[in-house]
Design a protein around this motif. Structure first.
Motif, PDB file in Angstrom:
ATOM      1  N   ILE A 113       0.852  -1.206   0.000  1.00 41.54           N
ATOM      2  CA  ILE A 113       0.000   0.000   0.000  1.00 41.54           C
ATOM      3  C   ILE A 113       0.885   1.254   0.000  1.00 41.54           C
ATOM      4  O   ILE A 113       0.622   2.219  -0.718  1.00 41.54           O
ATOM      5  N   ILE A 114       1.971   1.215   0.788  1.00 45.04           N
ATOM      6  CA  ILE A 114       2.887   2.370   0.825  1.00 45.04           C
ATOM      7  C   ILE A 114       3.521   2.569  -0.552  1.00 45.04           C
ATOM      8  O   ILE A 114       3.627   3.695  -1.045  1.00 45.04           O
ATOM      9  N   ALA A 115       3.912   1.450  -1.185  1.00 45.55           N
ATOM     10  CA  ALA A 115       4.517   1.550  -2.522  1.00 45.55           C
ATOM     11  C   ALA A 115       3.519   2.158  -3.509  1.00 45.55           C
ATOM     12  O   ALA A 115       3.879   3.008  -4.340  1.00 45.55           O
ATOM     13  N   ALA A 116       2.240   1.756  -3.392  1.00 45.54           N
ATOM     14  CA  ALA A 116       1.213   2.297  -4.295  1.00 45.54           C
ATOM     15  C   ALA A 116       1.062   3.805  -4.064  1.00 45.54           C
ATOM     16  O   ALA A 116       1.016   4.591  -5.022  1.00 45.54           O
ATOM     17  N   PHE A 117       1.029   4.222  -2.803  1.00 44.18           N
ATOM     18  CA  PHE A 117       0.904   5.654  -2.505  1.00 44.18           C
ATOM     19  C   PHE A 117       2.137   6.419  -2.982  1.00 44.18           C
ATOM     20  O   PHE A 117       2.036   7.551  -3.449  1.00 44.18           O
ATOM     21  N   GLY A 118       3.312   5.776  -2.841  1.00 39.72           N
ATOM     22  CA  GLY A 118       4.543   6.389  -3.339  1.00 39.72           C
ATOM     23  C   GLY A 118       4.438   6.640  -4.834  1.00 39.72           C
ATOM     24  O   GLY A 118       4.813   7.707  -5.344  1.00 39.72           O
ATOM     25  N   LEU A 119       3.861   5.667  -5.528  1.00 39.25           N
ATOM     26  CA  LEU A 119       3.696   5.798  -6.977  1.00 39.25           C
ATOM     27  C   LEU A 119       2.699   6.914  -7.308  1.00 39.25           C
ATOM     28  O   LEU A 119       2.923   7.708  -8.229  1.00 39.25           O
ATOM     29  N   PHE A 120       1.616   7.010  -6.527  1.00 44.43           N
ATOM     30  CA  PHE A 120       0.632   8.081  -6.753  1.00 44.43           C
ATOM     31  C   PHE A 120       1.320   9.438  -6.579  1.00 44.43           C
ATOM     32  O   PHE A 120       1.137  10.352  -7.377  1.00 44.43           O
ATOM     33  N   PHE A 121       2.108   9.521  -5.511  1.00 46.55           N
ATOM     34  CA  PHE A 121       2.785  10.780  -5.186  1.00 46.55           C
ATOM     35  C   PHE A 121       3.712  11.193  -6.339  1.00 46.55           C
ATOM     36  O   PHE A 121       3.659  12.319  -6.827  1.00 46.55           O
ATOM     37  N   ILE A 122       4.538  10.228  -6.782  1.00 47.45           N
ATOM     38  CA  ILE A 122       5.487  10.509  -7.874  1.00 47.45           C
ATOM     39  C   ILE A 122       4.722  10.899  -9.138  1.00 47.45           C
ATOM     40  O   ILE A 122       5.138  11.787  -9.882  1.00 47.45           O
ATOM     41  N   THR A 123       3.580  10.234  -9.349  1.00 45.91           N
ATOM     42  CA  THR A 123       2.802  10.522 -10.567  1.00 45.91           C
ATOM     43  C   THR A 123       2.253  11.943 -10.547  1.00 45.91           C
ATOM     44  O   THR A 123       2.256  12.626 -11.570  1.00 45.91           O
ATOM     45  N   VAL A 124       1.791  12.376  -9.379  1.00 42.47           N
ATOM     46  CA  VAL A 124       1.273  13.750  -9.301  1.00 42.47           C
ATOM     47  C   VAL A 124       2.402  14.746  -9.565  1.00 42.47           C
ATOM     48  O   VAL A 124       2.209  15.753 -10.239  1.00 42.47           O
ATOM     49  N   VAL A 125       3.616  14.421  -9.082  1.00 37.96           N
ATOM     50  CA  VAL A 125       4.734  15.356  -9.274  1.00 37.96           C
ATOM     51  C   VAL A 125       5.226  15.312 -10.715  1.00 37.96           C
ATOM     52  O   VAL A 125       5.346  16.344 -11.380  1.00 37.96           O
ATOM     53  N   ALA A 126       5.529  14.120 -11.193  1.00 36.83           N
ATOM     54  CA  ALA A 126       6.260  14.034 -12.464  1.00 36.83           C
ATOM     55  C   ALA A 126       5.678  13.019 -13.432  1.00 36.83           C
ATOM     56  O   ALA A 126       6.420  12.394 -14.199  1.00 36.83           O
ATOM     57  N   GLY A 127       4.375  12.833 -13.412  1.00 37.11           N
ATOM     58  CA  GLY A 127       3.720  11.973 -14.393  1.00 37.11           C
ATOM     59  C   GLY A 127       4.259  10.549 -14.370  1.00 37.11           C
ATOM     60  O   GLY A 127       4.493   9.984 -13.314  1.00 37.11           O
ATOM     61  N   ARG A 128       4.499  10.015 -15.566  1.00 34.27           N
ATOM     62  CA  ARG A 128       4.885   8.602 -15.660  1.00 34.27           C
ATOM     63  C   ARG A 128       6.391   8.403 -15.566  1.00 34.27           C
ATOM     64  O   ARG A 128       6.948   7.555 -16.267  1.00 34.27           O
ATOM     65  N   ILE A 129       7.029   9.138 -14.713  1.00 34.14           N
ATOM     66  CA  ILE A 129       8.484   9.054 -14.618  1.00 34.14           C
ATOM     67  C   ILE A 129       8.929   7.645 -14.226  1.00 34.14           C
ATOM     68  O   ILE A 129       9.968   7.150 -14.675  1.00 34.14           O
ATOM     69  N   PHE A 247      -4.936   4.448 -15.642  1.00 34.55           N
ATOM     70  CA  PHE A 247      -5.559   5.315 -14.633  1.00 34.55           C
ATOM     71  C   PHE A 247      -4.667   6.472 -14.203  1.00 34.55           C
ATOM     72  O   PHE A 247      -5.085   7.324 -13.438  1.00 34.55           O
ATOM     73  N   GLN A 248      -3.433   6.529 -14.708  1.00 32.68           N
ATOM     74  CA  GLN A 248      -2.550   7.598 -14.260  1.00 32.68           C
ATOM     75  C   GLN A 248      -3.086   8.980 -14.629  1.00 32.68           C
ATOM     76  O   GLN A 248      -2.831   9.948 -13.921  1.00 32.68           O
ATOM     77  N   SER A 249      -3.868   9.043 -15.707  1.00 34.61           N
ATOM     78  CA  SER A 249      -4.323  10.369 -16.127  1.00 34.61           C
ATOM     79  C   SER A 249      -5.213  11.022 -15.066  1.00 34.61           C
ATOM     80  O   SER A 249      -5.270  12.249 -14.964  1.00 34.61           O
ATOM     81  N   VAL A 250      -5.908  10.213 -14.255  1.00 35.66           N
ATOM     82  CA  VAL A 250      -6.766  10.821 -13.230  1.00 35.66           C
ATOM     83  C   VAL A 250      -5.925  11.455 -12.126  1.00 35.66           C
ATOM     84  O   VAL A 250      -6.427  12.261 -11.340  1.00 35.66           O
ATOM     85  N   MET A 251      -4.642  11.074 -12.035  1.00 38.64           N
ATOM     86  CA  MET A 251      -3.793  11.668 -10.995  1.00 38.64           C
ATOM     87  C   MET A 251      -3.083  12.927 -11.499  1.00 38.64           C
ATOM     88  O   MET A 251      -2.514  13.676 -10.731  1.00 38.64           O
ATOM     89  N   ARG A 303       4.542  15.490 -30.829  1.00 34.81           N
ATOM     90  CA  ARG A 303       3.964  16.747 -31.302  1.00 34.81           C
ATOM     91  C   ARG A 303       2.440  16.673 -31.422  1.00 34.81           C
ATOM     92  O   ARG A 303       1.771  17.681 -31.592  1.00 34.81           O
ATOM     93  N   ASP A 304       1.899  15.438 -31.337  1.00 36.32           N
ATOM     94  CA  ASP A 304       0.438  15.298 -31.380  1.00 36.32           C
ATOM     95  C   ASP A 304      -0.202  15.570 -30.023  1.00 36.32           C
ATOM     96  O   ASP A 304      -1.402  15.372 -29.848  1.00 36.32           O
ATOM     97  N   GLY A 305       0.608  15.948 -29.041  1.00 39.39           N
ATOM     98  CA  GLY A 305       0.073  16.245 -27.709  1.00 39.39           C
ATOM     99  C   GLY A 305       0.283  15.088 -26.756  1.00 39.39           C
ATOM    100  O   GLY A 305       0.838  14.054 -27.121  1.00 39.39           O
ATOM    101  N   LEU A 306      -0.160  15.267 -25.519  1.00 40.26           N
ATOM    102  CA  LEU A 306       0.013  14.248 -24.485  1.00 40.26           C
ATOM    103  C   LEU A 306      -0.831  13.025 -24.836  1.00 40.26           C
ATOM    104  O   LEU A 306      -2.018  13.139 -25.074  1.00 40.26           O
ATOM    105  N   GLN A 307      -0.175  11.874 -24.890  1.00 34.98           N
ATOM    106  CA  GLN A 307      -0.881  10.649 -25.257  1.00 34.98           C
ATOM    107  C   GLN A 307      -0.649   9.582 -24.198  1.00 34.98           C
ATOM    108  O   GLN A 307       0.423   9.523 -23.607  1.00 34.98           O
ATOM    109  N   PHE A 308      -1.660   8.731 -23.993  1.00 33.91           N
ATOM    110  CA  PHE A 308      -1.511   7.753 -22.903  1.00 33.91           C
ATOM    111  C   PHE A 308      -0.432   6.730 -23.218  1.00 33.91           C
ATOM    112  O   PHE A 308       0.086   6.070 -22.344  1.00 33.91           O
TER     113      PHE A 308
END
Ligand code: SF4
Ligand code: SF4
Length: 488
Positions: A113-129, A247-251, A303-308
Motif C-alpha cells: 500500500i505504501i509503494a502504491a501511494f509512493g507511486l501516486f505521489f510521484i505521478t502527481v509530481v512528475a507523471g509517468r516518470i 488510470f494515471q491520467s486521473v492523478m 507533437r500530437d500532444g500528451l498521449q496515454f
C-alpha cells in the motif's frame, strides 16, 4: 495544425485532367497526401533509433541501480542465509535480519500500500516518470533493444534487414539476437525464482540438469514471460495491458510535469537550411526532422500532444535537444513542463493534492515503522479440543484440553514460560516452560483444570500468556474458553 504532406490546392491534379472537357462545372478534389504516419499508427514493428543524451544517461543510471538491486540482492547472504528469500516451503519471508511469518501478512500488505501511494505521489509530481526510468518492463525492453542494436544494427539497418530475403547473414544476426534475449530472460527468471527458492541450490541444479519439476516449470514460465514481454510485446504491454498507464491520467493535474512539445514555439514546422531565418520563412523552431518519432519506443509523435502511450522516457527530449543544438536554437522545444507552464503560467509545486498524497505517505510510513518495531517476536495460537468439550480427569477434576502453537520469531533461541490468566479455581494441569531454538515452532497439547470447590460456570473466558525469560518484550496473549456442564 500539421500542414506537411498536404498537397497545395494550386498544384494540377492529374486525375482530373480531361474531366474539364465535360460541360459540368469541374469539381476539383483536394486529395491530401497522407500525413506522415507514426510507427504506432502504422501498426508494424517499431524500429526505435538509439540515441544518446542526458536523459538516456539518467535512464542508464536508473536501470543500473535496478539491475544491481535485482540481480545482486538475490546472491547476498545475511547471517549465513540468503538475505532476501520468500521461503514458500516453510511459509516465511526473510528480508535481511528480519523474518516475516504468515501472521505478519498485514505488514507485507502495508508495504504494498505504501509503494502504491509512493507511486501516486510521484505521478502527481512528475507523471509517468516511473515508467520511463525504472519500470522493469521499460528497463528490460531497453536491454533487449541494446541486444538488437549490437546484432542487427541501428534503426535503418534493422528496417533493411527486415525487408531483405533470408540469407546466412540475416540468419546469424537474428540467431545472435534471440540467443542474447533468451540468455537475459533465463538469467532474469533464475534470479526471480531464486527469491522463492534458495538461488545457489537452484543455479547448481540448473547447471547439473537436476531441476525438480516445479522449479523447471517456473524457470521456463518466467524465461518465456521475459522473452515475450521485452522482446515481442514491448510497448503493447504499456499501451494495452498496464492498468497504471490507464488510470494515471486521473492523478495528473495542470501542474504535473509531463513531456510536451511546445507547439507555440515549434509551429509552423518545416524543413529549412541551417543558416536560414525561420521568421522570414514563416516557420517555427521544429524542422520536422521526425527524429523525436524515430527514437520513441512506443512509436508515437510527441507533437500530437500528451498521449496515454507516452511512457515519459524523455528519449524525444534528447533527440530534439540535439537538433536544436545543431540548428543553433535554444533547447527545450520538447521538454519537461506542465500544462500550466506551457500556457504561460507558473507550475505550482505545493498544491493540495500533492500535500494530501505526501501527508498520507509520511503517515503510513510512520505507522508502518511503529508497527514493525512493535511487532511481537513470538506468537501463540490456541485451539480448543473440539472432539471433547470437557471431561473428568483421574483426579476427579473437570478438565478442558487445548492445542497450542508457539512460534519463536527471533533469530536466537529463548526460554519461554506459559501462564494462565483466569478466574480463581482454574489452573494449568502442569506448568509449561519451553526451550525454543531460533525461528522454532512448537505444537503442544495442554490441559486446564477446575480446582474450585463450587461447580464452575458453564463458560468462562481464559487467557494464555506467553513470555520470554530474561527479555523485556511484552508477553503475547491468546484467548480461549473453559467449558463446564451446565449443572455440574
Ligand atoms: S513521446 Fe517521448 S517521452 Fe513519450 S514515450 Fe515517446 S520518446 Fe518517450
Ligand atoms: S526532433 Fe524536434 S525538430 Fe525534429 S521533428 Fe521532433 S520536435 Fe521537430
Amino acid at each position: 495544425m500539421y500542414q506537411t504532406g498536404w498537397r497545395s490546392s494550386h498544384q494540377p491534379d492529374s486525375r482530373l485532367m480531361g474531366y474539364t472537357m465535360s460541360n459540368r462545372i469541374p469539381a476539383r478534389i483536394i486529395d491530401p497526401a497522407p500525413a506522415r504516419m507514426t510507427p504506432a499508427a502504422a501498426g508494424g514493428p517499431i524500429h526505435t533509433r538509439s540515441f544518446n543524451g542526458r536523459y538516456r544517461q539518467l535512464r542508464l543510471l536508473g536501470a543500473g541501480l535496478l539491475f544491481l538491486l535485482f540481480f545482486g540482492t538475490a546472491w547476498l547472504n545475511w547471517n549465513q542465509r540468503q538475505a532476501v528469500l520468500w521461503d514458500l516451503a516453510s511459509r516465511k519471508f526473510h528480508i535481511f535480519g528480519a523474518t516475516f511469518w504468515p501472521q505478519d501478512l498485514i505488514l507485507l500488505s502495508a508495504i504494498l500500500i505504501i509503494a502504491a501511494f509512493g507511486l501516486f505521489f510521484i505521478t502527481v509530481v512528475a507523471g509517468r516518470i516511473w515508467c520511463g526510468y525504472t519500470c522493469p518492463q521499460s528497463v528490460w525492453t531497453w536491454i533487449f533493444m541494446w541486444a538488437e542494436k549490437i546484432t542487427e544494427g541501428d534503426r535503418h539497418q534493422r528496417i533493411r534487414l527486415d525487408a531483405a530475403p533470408w540469407s546466412l547473414n540475416k540468419l546469424l544476426r537474428r540467431g545472435a539476437k534471440h540467443a542474447i534475449w533468451l540468455t537475459v530472460s533465463l538469467v532474469t527468471a533464475l534470479t526471480f525464482v531464486g527469491y522463492f527458492t534458495p538461488i545457489r541450490e537452484l543455479a547448481t541444479d540448473l547447471v547439473s540438469l537436476g531441476l525438480g519439476a516445479q522449479a523447471a516449470f517456473w524457470l521456463f514460465f518466467f524465461t518465456a514471460a521475459t522473452y515475450i514481454n521485452a522482446g515481442w510485446l514491448r510497448e503493447k504491454v504499456c499501451r494495452d495491458m498496464c492498468p497504471y498507464g490507464r488510470f494515471q491520467s486521473v492523478m495528473f493535474d495542470s501542474d504535473t510535469l509531463v513531456i510536451a512539445y511546445d507547439a507555440e514555439r515549434g509551429e509552423q514546422r518545416g524543413p529549412r537550411r541551417r543558416d536560414s531565418d525561420p521568421a522570414a520563412l514563416g516557420l517555427g523552431d521544429c524542422i520536422d526532422c521526425n527524429l523525436c518519432v524515430q527514437v520513441c519506443p512506443t512509436g508515437i509523435d510527441i507533437r500530437d500532444g500528451l498521449q496515454f502511450e507516452c511512457i515519459a522516457c524523455a528519449a524525444c527530449i534528447d533527440a530534439c535537444d540535439s537538433i536544436m543544438d545543431r540548428m543553433g536554437y535554444a533547447r527545450g522545444l520538447v521538454r519537461y513542463t506542465s500544462e500550466k507552464a506551457l500556457q504561460g503560467g507558473h507550475t505550482r509545486w505545493l498544491r493540495p493534492r500533492l500535500l494530501g498524497y505526501g501527508g498520507m505517505l509520511v503517515l503510513m510510513i510512520g505507522l508502518f515503522v511503529m508497527a514493525l518495531l512493535d511487532r511481537p517476536l513470538m506468537s501463540l495460537d490456541v485451539t480448543r479440543d473440539r472432539s471433547n468439550l470437557f471431561r473428568e480427569n483421574s483426579a476427579g477434576q473437570l478438565e478442558n484440553t487445548y492445542s497450542l502453537k508457539v512460534i519463536n520469531k527471533r533469530q536466537q533461541a529463548g526460554h519461554y514460560q506459559l501462564t494462565l490468566d483466569a478466574a480463581d479455581g482454574l489452573q494449568l494441569a502442569a506448568p509449561v516452560s519451553l526451550q525454543l531454538g531460533a525461528e522454532d515452532i512448537r505444537d503442544l497439547p495442554l490441559s486446564v483444570v477446575w480446582t474450585g470447590e463450587q461447580p464452575p460456570p458453564a463458560r468462562q473466558r481464559i487467557s494464555f500468556v506467553l513470555s520470554i525469560e530474561d527479555d523485556s518484550s511484552a508477553p503475547v496473549v491468546a484467548e480461549s474458553t473453559f467449558l463446564a456442564p451446565v449443572r455440574y
